[in-house]
Design an enzyme around this catalytic site. Structure first.
Site, PDB file in Angstrom:
ATOM      1  N   ARG A   1     -10.637  33.281  47.209  1.00  0.00           N
ATOM      2  CA  ARG A   1     -10.336  32.213  48.158  1.00  0.00           C
ATOM      3  C   ARG A   1     -10.035  30.882  47.471  1.00  0.00           C
ATOM      4  O   ARG A   1      -9.221  30.085  47.960  1.00  0.00           O
ATOM      5  CB  ARG A   1     -11.546  32.036  49.094  1.00  0.00           C
ATOM      6  CG  ARG A   1     -11.261  31.211  50.307  1.00  0.00           C
ATOM      7  CD  ARG A   1     -12.485  30.829  51.122  1.00  0.00           C
ATOM      8  NE  ARG A   1     -13.681  31.595  50.887  1.00  0.00           N
ATOM      9  CZ  ARG A   1     -14.914  31.151  51.144  1.00  0.00           C
ATOM     10  NH1 ARG A   1     -15.074  29.926  51.626  1.00  0.00           N
ATOM     11  NH2 ARG A   1     -15.974  31.906  50.935  1.00  0.00           N
TER      12      ARG A   1
ATOM     13  N   PHE B   1      -1.634   7.134  12.358  1.00  0.00           N
ATOM     14  CA  PHE B   1      -1.931   8.476  11.843  1.00  0.00           C
ATOM     15  C   PHE B   1      -3.174   9.086  12.473  1.00  0.00           C
ATOM     16  O   PHE B   1      -3.442  10.276  12.300  1.00  0.00           O
ATOM     17  CB  PHE B   1      -2.147   8.410  10.322  1.00  0.00           C
ATOM     18  CG  PHE B   1      -3.163   7.367   9.928  1.00  0.00           C
ATOM     19  CD1 PHE B   1      -4.519   7.557  10.164  1.00  0.00           C
ATOM     20  CD2 PHE B   1      -2.758   6.181   9.346  1.00  0.00           C
ATOM     21  CE1 PHE B   1      -5.453   6.588   9.827  1.00  0.00           C
ATOM     22  CE2 PHE B   1      -3.694   5.207   8.996  1.00  0.00           C
ATOM     23  CZ  PHE B   1      -5.043   5.411   9.231  1.00  0.00           C
TER      24      PHE B   1
ATOM     25  N   GLU C   1     -12.035   5.821   5.295  1.00  0.00           N
ATOM     26  CA  GLU C   1     -11.589   6.569   6.473  1.00  0.00           C
ATOM     27  C   GLU C   1     -12.847   7.018   7.218  1.00  0.00           C
ATOM     28  O   GLU C   1     -13.258   8.175   7.160  1.00  0.00           O
ATOM     29  CB  GLU C   1     -10.712   7.744   6.029  1.00  0.00           C
ATOM     30  CG  GLU C   1      -9.462   7.263   5.296  1.00  0.00           C
ATOM     31  CD  GLU C   1      -8.745   8.338   4.503  1.00  0.00           C
ATOM     32  OE1 GLU C   1      -9.166   9.518   4.592  1.00  0.00           O
ATOM     33  OE2 GLU C   1      -7.783   8.013   3.790  1.00  0.00           O
TER      34      GLU C   1
ATOM     35  N   ASN D   1       1.936  11.936   5.697  1.00  0.00           N
ATOM     36  CA  ASN D   1       1.083  11.070   6.513  1.00  0.00           C
ATOM     37  C   ASN D   1       1.472  11.152   7.986  1.00  0.00           C
ATOM     38  O   ASN D   1       2.500  10.602   8.398  1.00  0.00           O
ATOM     39  CB  ASN D   1       1.210   9.633   6.012  1.00  0.00           C
ATOM     40  CG  ASN D   1       0.041   8.753   6.422  1.00  0.00           C
ATOM     41  OD1 ASN D   1       0.131   7.543   6.391  1.00  0.00           O
ATOM     42  ND2 ASN D   1      -1.062   9.356   6.786  1.00  0.00           N
TER      43      ASN D   1
ATOM     44  N   HIS E   1      -3.599  16.216  -2.958  1.00  0.00           N
ATOM     45  CA  HIS E   1      -3.942  16.367  -1.547  1.00  0.00           C
ATOM     46  C   HIS E   1      -3.700  17.791  -1.032  1.00  0.00           C
ATOM     47  O   HIS E   1      -4.061  18.103   0.107  1.00  0.00           O
ATOM     48  CB  HIS E   1      -3.149  15.372  -0.702  1.00  0.00           C
ATOM     49  CG  HIS E   1      -3.651  13.954  -0.802  1.00  0.00           C
ATOM     50  ND1 HIS E   1      -4.042  13.392  -1.985  1.00  0.00           N
ATOM     51  CD2 HIS E   1      -3.822  12.987   0.147  1.00  0.00           C
ATOM     52  CE1 HIS E   1      -4.436  12.141  -1.770  1.00  0.00           C
ATOM     53  NE2 HIS E   1      -4.310  11.871  -0.487  1.00  0.00           N
TER      54      HIS E   1
ATOM     55  N   TYR F   1       0.822  -1.208   0.000  1.00  0.00           N
ATOM     56  CA  TYR F   1       0.000   0.000   0.000  1.00  0.00           C
ATOM     57  C   TYR F   1       0.859   1.262   0.000  1.00  0.00           C
ATOM     58  O   TYR F   1       1.794   1.406   0.784  1.00  0.00           O
ATOM     59  CB  TYR F   1      -0.918   0.022   1.237  1.00  0.00           C
ATOM     60  CG  TYR F   1      -1.674   1.336   1.389  1.00  0.00           C
ATOM     61  CD1 TYR F   1      -2.759   1.617   0.589  1.00  0.00           C
ATOM     62  CD2 TYR F   1      -1.257   2.304   2.292  1.00  0.00           C
ATOM     63  CE1 TYR F   1      -3.432   2.823   0.687  1.00  0.00           C
ATOM     64  CE2 TYR F   1      -1.920   3.517   2.406  1.00  0.00           C
ATOM     65  CZ  TYR F   1      -3.006   3.774   1.597  1.00  0.00           C
ATOM     66  OH  TYR F   1      -3.663   4.980   1.693  1.00  0.00           O
TER      67      TYR F   1
ATOM     68  N   TYR G   1     -15.270  33.435  46.429  1.00  0.00           N
ATOM     69  CA  TYR G   1     -14.630  32.260  45.836  1.00  0.00           C
ATOM     70  C   TYR G   1     -13.546  32.642  44.820  1.00  0.00           C
ATOM     71  O   TYR G   1     -12.553  31.937  44.680  1.00  0.00           O
ATOM     72  CB  TYR G   1     -15.663  31.392  45.122  1.00  0.00           C
ATOM     73  CG  TYR G   1     -16.649  30.696  46.016  1.00  0.00           C
ATOM     74  CD1 TYR G   1     -16.561  30.788  47.402  1.00  0.00           C
ATOM     75  CD2 TYR G   1     -17.671  29.929  45.476  1.00  0.00           C
ATOM     76  CE1 TYR G   1     -17.481  30.140  48.215  1.00  0.00           C
ATOM     77  CE2 TYR G   1     -18.589  29.274  46.270  1.00  0.00           C
ATOM     78  CZ  TYR G   1     -18.494  29.384  47.649  1.00  0.00           C
ATOM     79  OH  TYR G   1     -19.400  28.748  48.446  1.00  0.00           O
TER      80      TYR G   1
END
Length: 664
Positions: free
Chosen positions: A398, A444, A529, A307, A194, A164, A395
């Site tokens: 404190r 990834f 994905e 990647n 991409h 792959y 508060y």
């Protein structure tokens, strides 16, 4: 023959010059002539003579005189910009420089190196690399691991094994086998396709961090990149040539594909690139100007570059470091407010926190004691109400150890995850040289840093939430016993009225930004994905939340210092007086002739000045020596110190002097 690269209306033109005795004006006219020649409509001009323009350097944006000689005014292959009269006001104007470029006009190439091995990078290291303080080199061990990893890839290609991303397509195309003669084209196509991000480009520091972190991951030796290519990438980093990386487009699995692809696109000489010398220009010109050649991708190398979770993690590093800085300084700002509101220090007693021993809570209470202990640092303000009948405070005063404390512990938790991620291999497939094989997995996936950064935003936001309430107490006369909105002649003057509104607006905005992005997931890549982290947005909004926290605390810091004016001539403790003096050194006009602010003024610059003090950790640097001295005197060596505690290492790095007893 000298050559200059000239930016005209978003285009870059290479202009050779046969005669160095020619002028800047000639260069501008020649660039405009070439621009007009390349346009079907002549760029809207009848001739060069119709064009009026300015010429300026891309580095520093300094204007150049048209009559100056090129050989005197410019270096060979320098980048300049021609700004045509009227263009700067046009919405279509494309500047050559990123926002805040003035910060880089004094950029100096670093002399020191950090040796990367993929195993030991820290968040502090990466932030310093982002700021351009170091160059990069590889350790000998890392070089050997990279070479052995590449041998596995070369063997796969030689034997035509189906693997792959090396000999197949990507995502849905994982079953498509690619011919050997197309493997290099496959990698280039991957990077180009991409590179699909949108939005503003990363600022130079963040792009530098992204590139440095990717180099660190490649140095681990599980990516299959060749040593030759990796060294080319390092040369690009060391020359501060930074690709155009849009900030939006990653879903955080399969890694940060879009931003890392834009990073790789610049490395192969395509798209845009920035350097202090050139500003934004075509990547091939920027690389050439620095004596560099575009990377030629070998099989698997495009995938090796894109990647991983480095976008999420590099932004996460900045977020963690800024969060740590503002959390420390929040204690100092709150202590100053407590003094102005004449609060009690009893809530910070050691025994109270020993019976609820969260490390962050203990540390914050200690810091308050170190700044407010009247036996150690006499305070005239504290002495003035020593015998008042107030039993306890609100508060927001404190409970600072409990609220600020969990923020410190949250930051420590997130920093641990981010540090692990910095030194993790996040490729797919992974190359295991020791086994001589590649294995597909899911490292990834950005869920770890995504979840951690969502948590960081939620935790750090609380510093702004409680700070805004303290600002309200400072401005509200029924709670503070001070003039309304900390100003004389209220009504005629509004004082801190709208500064408090700004703090409230930022806190409200943070509430929306704190919604976790990592609870969302959208299936992508034809359902291959089918679960993603949305970590890119987690990182970007964490940074925005932290910036808002810094700004709210800047407003509180200004308000507390203004409150001090109304308590004069009484003085607070020595460390807090030092903080007051620091603020007055940059916002000196908030008092007039020693009297409290008597007149409204333009406040935005004051807020920004105080914000810069916090971002640059100046408030911490002033108070830290007193905190550390108190620690050495009050904590036995046998008692463990919180990991969030201030260390002597910080003092040595900053060359801060620990005060002597007489200083206290």
């Amino acid at each position: 023959m000298p050559r200059y690269t000239v930016h005209v209306r978003g285009e870059w033109l290479a202009v050779p010059c046969r005669d160095a005795q020619l002028t800047i004006g000639w260069l501008g006219r020649e660039a405009v002539r070439r621009y007009i020649k390349n346009k079907p409509d002549n760029g809207g001009f009848a001739s060069v003579d119709d064009v009026r323009f300015l010429v300026r350097r891309c580095k520093g944006l300094g204007l150049l005189d048209h009559e100056d000689l090129l050989e005197v005014a410019l270096e060979d292959n320098e980048f300049v910009e021609v700004v045509i009269e009227g263009d700067a006001m046009s919405p279509d104007f494309i500047p050559s420089q990123p926002e805040g470029v003035y910060l880089y006009s004094k950029y100096r190439e670093p002399e020191k190196y950090i040796a990367l091995d993929g195993e030991s990078l820290t968040t502090e290291d990466l932030v310093n690399l982002g700021k351009g303080r170091y160059k990069i080199k590889l350790t000998p061990t890392a070089e050997k691991k990279v070479q052995k990893s590449r041998e596995v890839i070369d063997s796969i290609v030689k034997e035509k094994t189906v693997v792959y991303g090396i000999t197949t397509g990507f995502g849905k195309f994982a079953r498509t086998v690619i011919p050997v003669n197309k493997l290099e084209e496959l990698q280039v196509n991957l990077v180009r396709s991409h590179s699909s991000g949108v939005g503003k480009p990363l600022i130079p520091e963040r792009c530098r961090m992204l590139l440095a972190l990717r180099i660190n991951v490649l140095a681990k030796g599980y990516s299959g990149i060749s040593l030759e290519t990796l060294k080319q990438v390092i040369e690009v980093f060391n020359a501060s040539c930074l690709p155009y990386v849009p900030e939006k487009g990653t879903v955080g699995a399969s890694g940060d594909l879009a931003p890392l692809s834009h990073l790789a696109l610049g490395l192969i000489g395509e798209g845009k690139m920035w350097s202090p010398k050139s500003g934004w220009a075509d990547a091939k010109y920027v690389l050439e100007a620095h004596g560099l050649k575009p990377v030629v991708l070998k099989p698997k190398e495009g995938l090796a570059l894109i990647n991983g979770t480095q976008m999420i993690t590099s932004l996460g590093c900045e977020a963690v470091e800024r969060a740590s800085a503002i959390a420390r300084q929040a204690d100092i700002v709150a202590a100053l407010t407590l003094e102005v509101l004449k609060g009690t220090t009893k809530a910070f007693d050691t025994d109270i926190h020993a019976v609820r021993p969260h490390r962050g809570q203990i540390e914050v209470a200690f810091r308050f004691r170190s700044l407010l202990d009247s036996d150690h640092h006499p305070s005239e303000i504290a002495e003035s109400h020593r015998f008042c009948d107030r039993v306890q405070d609100a508060y927001t005063l404190r409970c600072c150890p409990q609220v600020h404390g969990v923020v410190n512990d949250t930051i420590a938790f997130v920093k641990n995850i981010i540090t692990t991620e910095l030194n993790s291999a996040t490729d797919n497939p992974m190359v295991f040289a020791s086994r001589g094989e590649t294995i597909s997995g899911g490292n990834f996936h950005g869920e770890y840093p995504a979840k951690a950064l969502d948590y960081l935003a939620i935790g750090v936001h609380e510093l702004a939430s409680i700070s805004e309430r303290r600002i309200e107490r400072l401005c509200n006369p029924s709670l503070s016993e001070l003039p309304p909105f900390l100003v004389a002649e209220g009504g005629l003057n509004s004082g801190f009225m709208i500064a408090h509104c700004t703090a409230a607006a930022l806190v409200s905005e943070n509430k929306a930004l704190c919604h976790p992005s990592s609870v969302d997931s959208l299936s992508t890549s034809a359902a291959t994905e089918d679960h993603v982290s949305m970590g890119g947005w987690a990182a970007r909004k964490a940074l925005r939340v932290i910036e808002h926290v810094e700004q709210v605390l800047a407003i509180e810091l200004l308000a507390a210092c203004q409150g001090i004016e109304f308590l004069r001539p009484l003085r607070t403790t020595t460390p807090l007086e030092k903080v007051y003096d620091l603020v007055r050194s940059v916002v000196s006009l908030m008092c007039f002739l020693g009297r409290p602010w008597i007149k409204d003024r333009f406040m935005a610059p004051d807020i920004e000045a105080a914000h810069r003090l916090l971002v640059e950790q100046k408030v911490w640097e002033v108070a830290a020596p007193y905190i550390e001295k108190y620690r050495m005197e009050h904590i036995p060596e046998s008692r463990p110190v919180s990991p969030t505690a201030f260390s002597l290492e910080f003092l040595h790095k900053k060359s801060i002097r620990i005060p002597e007893s007489g200083d206290l």
